[in-house]
Design a protein around this motif. Structure first.
Motif, PDB file in Angstrom:
ATOM      1  N   MET A 188      70.853  -8.112 -14.752  1.00  0.00           N
ATOM      2  CA  MET A 188      70.254  -8.053 -15.981  1.00  0.00           C
ATOM      3  C   MET A 188      70.425  -9.706 -16.454  1.00  0.00           C
ATOM      4  N   ASP A 189      71.571 -10.055 -16.138  1.00  0.00           N
ATOM      5  CA  ASP A 189      71.846 -11.661 -16.543  1.00  0.00           C
ATOM      6  C   ASP A 189      70.989 -12.654 -15.650  1.00  0.00           C
ATOM      7  N   TYR A 190      70.836 -12.200 -14.319  1.00  0.00           N
ATOM      8  CA  TYR A 190      69.979 -13.020 -13.402  1.00  0.00           C
ATOM      9  C   TYR A 190      68.671 -13.117 -14.156  1.00  0.00           C
ATOM     10  N   ALA A 191      68.294 -12.182 -14.795  1.00  0.00           N
ATOM     11  CA  ALA A 191      66.660 -12.050 -15.331  1.00  0.00           C
ATOM     12  C   ALA A 191      66.634 -12.752 -16.471  1.00  0.00           C
ATOM     13  N   THR A 192      67.795 -12.928 -17.418  1.00  0.00           N
ATOM     14  CA  THR A 192      67.626 -13.211 -18.689  1.00  0.00           C
ATOM     15  C   THR A 192      68.255 -14.547 -19.001  1.00  0.00           C
ATOM     16  N   HIS A 193      68.832 -15.306 -18.077  1.00  0.00           N
ATOM     17  CA  HIS A 193      69.494 -16.699 -18.260  1.00  0.00           C
ATOM     18  C   HIS A 193      68.896 -17.898 -17.589  1.00  0.00           C
ATOM     19  N   HIS A 194      68.580 -18.992 -18.135  1.00  0.00           N
ATOM     20  CA  HIS A 194      67.973 -20.033 -17.767  1.00  0.00           C
ATOM     21  C   HIS A 194      68.901 -21.233 -17.430  1.00  0.00           C
ATOM     22  N   SER A 195      68.948 -21.867 -18.701  1.00  0.00           N
ATOM     23  CA  SER A 195      69.811 -23.061 -18.435  1.00  0.00           C
ATOM     24  C   SER A 195      71.420 -22.701 -18.110  1.00  0.00           C
ATOM     25  N   ASP A 196      71.677 -21.438 -18.614  1.00  0.00           N
ATOM     26  CA  ASP A 196      73.287 -20.910 -17.998  1.00  0.00           C
ATOM     27  C   ASP A 196      73.062 -19.850 -17.117  1.00  0.00           C
ATOM     28  N   ALA A 197      72.203 -20.210 -16.068  1.00  0.00           N
ATOM     29  CA  ALA A 197      72.164 -19.210 -14.717  1.00  0.00           C
ATOM     30  C   ALA A 197      73.355 -19.127 -14.036  1.00  0.00           C
ATOM     31  N   TYR A 198      73.549 -17.881 -13.574  1.00  0.00           N
ATOM     32  CA  TYR A 198      74.656 -17.519 -12.602  1.00  0.00           C
ATOM     33  C   TYR A 198      74.324 -17.716 -11.078  1.00  0.00           C
ATOM     34  N   THR A 199      75.365 -17.804 -10.492  1.00  0.00           N
ATOM     35  CA  THR A 199      75.502 -17.915  -8.991  1.00  0.00           C
ATOM     36  C   THR A 199      75.639 -16.487  -8.366  1.00  0.00           C
ATOM     37  N   PRO A 200      74.496 -16.023  -7.929  1.00  0.00           N
ATOM     38  CA  PRO A 200      74.802 -14.614  -7.206  1.00  0.00           C
ATOM     39  C   PRO A 200      75.853 -14.529  -6.142  1.00  0.00           C
ATOM     40  N   PHE A 201      75.840 -15.925  -5.213  1.00  0.00           N
ATOM     41  CA  PHE A 201      76.527 -15.427  -4.089  1.00  0.00           C
ATOM     42  C   PHE A 201      78.155 -16.149  -4.032  1.00  0.00           C
ATOM     43  N   PHE A 202      78.400 -16.628  -5.456  1.00  0.00           N
ATOM     44  CA  PHE A 202      79.690 -17.397  -5.752  1.00  0.00           C
ATOM     45  C   PHE A 202      80.661 -16.366  -5.147  1.00  0.00           C
ATOM     46  N   PRO A 203      81.710 -16.952  -4.422  1.00  0.00           N
ATOM     47  CA  PRO A 203      82.076 -18.414  -4.266  1.00  0.00           C
ATOM     48  C   PRO A 203      81.599 -19.143  -2.937  1.00  0.00           C
ATOM     49  N   SER A 233      78.441 -19.933  -2.232  1.00  0.00           N
ATOM     50  CA  SER A 233      77.105 -20.675  -2.423  1.00  0.00           C
ATOM     51  C   SER A 233      77.159 -21.011  -3.819  1.00  0.00           C
ATOM     52  N   SER A 234      76.723 -22.118  -4.246  1.00  0.00           N
ATOM     53  CA  SER A 234      76.511 -22.597  -5.490  1.00  0.00           C
ATOM     54  C   SER A 234      75.271 -22.363  -5.975  1.00  0.00           C
ATOM     55  N   TRP A 235      74.380 -21.908  -5.099  1.00  0.00           N
ATOM     56  CA  TRP A 235      72.980 -21.827  -5.780  1.00  0.00           C
ATOM     57  C   TRP A 235      72.852 -20.927  -6.807  1.00  0.00           C
ATOM     58  N   LYS A 236      72.069 -21.348  -7.884  1.00  0.00           N
ATOM     59  CA  LYS A 236      71.835 -20.407  -8.934  1.00  0.00           C
ATOM     60  C   LYS A 236      70.613 -19.651  -8.868  1.00  0.00           C
ATOM     61  N   LEU A 237      70.336 -18.806  -9.546  1.00  0.00           N
ATOM     62  CA  LEU A 237      69.245 -17.854  -9.783  1.00  0.00           C
ATOM     63  C   LEU A 237      68.658 -18.440 -11.135  1.00  0.00           C
ATOM     64  N   VAL A 238      67.640 -19.371 -11.300  1.00  0.00           N
ATOM     65  CA  VAL A 238      67.369 -19.730 -12.658  1.00  0.00           C
ATOM     66  C   VAL A 238      66.208 -19.005 -13.028  1.00  0.00           C
ATOM     67  N   SER A 239      66.215 -18.171 -14.179  1.00  0.00           N
ATOM     68  CA  SER A 239      65.189 -17.441 -14.423  1.00  0.00           C
ATOM     69  C   SER A 239      64.265 -18.322 -15.324  1.00  0.00           C
ATOM     70  N   PRO A 240      62.973 -17.807 -15.470  1.00  0.00           N
ATOM     71  CA  PRO A 240      62.078 -18.509 -16.108  1.00  0.00           C
ATOM     72  C   PRO A 240      62.113 -17.993 -17.717  1.00  0.00           C
ATOM     73  N   VAL A 241      62.781 -16.839 -17.905  1.00  0.00           N
ATOM     74  CA  VAL A 241      63.193 -16.379 -19.078  1.00  0.00           C
ATOM     75  C   VAL A 241      64.633 -16.335 -19.607  1.00  0.00           C
ATOM     76  N   SER A 242      64.802 -16.601 -20.894  1.00  0.00           N
ATOM     77  CA  SER A 242      66.078 -16.794 -21.552  1.00  0.00           C
ATOM     78  C   SER A 242      66.300 -15.863 -22.670  1.00  0.00           C
ATOM     79  N   TYR A 243      67.340 -15.232 -22.785  1.00  0.00           N
ATOM     80  CA  TYR A 243      67.381 -14.168 -23.986  1.00  0.00           C
ATOM     81  C   TYR A 243      67.682 -15.131 -25.237  1.00  0.00           C
TER      82      TYR A 243
END
Length: 137
Positions: free
Chosen positions: A101-116, A118-128
């Motif tokens: 749910m956070d991957y789908a609702t965070h843009h500028s504060d996006a999370y890294t699904p494969f941490f630690p 990978s540092s790649w972030k899943l940036v959603s086009p939507v922010s809550y």
């Protein structure tokens, strides 16, 4: 997504399951550091909207936040729980649901699904919470 909404949606999804309390706890845990940071910042800076949506956190809290929102970590710990103590696995259902749910609702504060890993972030086009990314809707 706000922590309260994570708990609400976990209730909606898991309400008919005996493990609801465990899944709801898992859905809340990833935001624990955020809640502590918000509480601390409210005490220090007062009750302001920007303190609520973007609390200042020490690096150790940000590290916990990255681990607790990582699908790689959640799946790994869930697998270990499955192998060692199956009764706590639903906790990881809730934590995984929270992360998705956070991957789908965070843009500028996006999370890294494969941490630690990978540092790649899943940036959603939507922010809550960001009006530039459809939060008013």
């Amino acid at each position: 997504m706000d922590t309260v909404w994570h708990a609400f949606w976990a209730y909606v999804i898991f309400r008919k399951k005996k493990f609801l309390p465990l899944a709801a706890a898992g859905a809340i845990l990833p935001d624990t550091m955020n809640l502590l940071a918000v509480g601390y910042n409210f005490l220090v800076y007062g009750f302001k909207w920007d303190v609520y949506v973007a609390p200042q956190m020490p690096k150790s809290a940000l590290l916990f936040n990255s681990f607790s929102h990582s699908m790689a970590v959640i799946l790994l710990l869930g697998f270990v729980a499955f192998m060692l103590h199956k009764k706590i696995v639903p906790f990881f259902y809730g934590a995984g649901f929270h992360a998705v749910m956070d991957y789908a609702t965070h843009h500028s504060d996006a999370y890294t699904p494969f941490f630690p890993f990978s540092s790649w972030k899943l940036v959603s086009p939507v922010s809550y919470w960001e009006t530039a990314y459809h939060s008013r809707i």
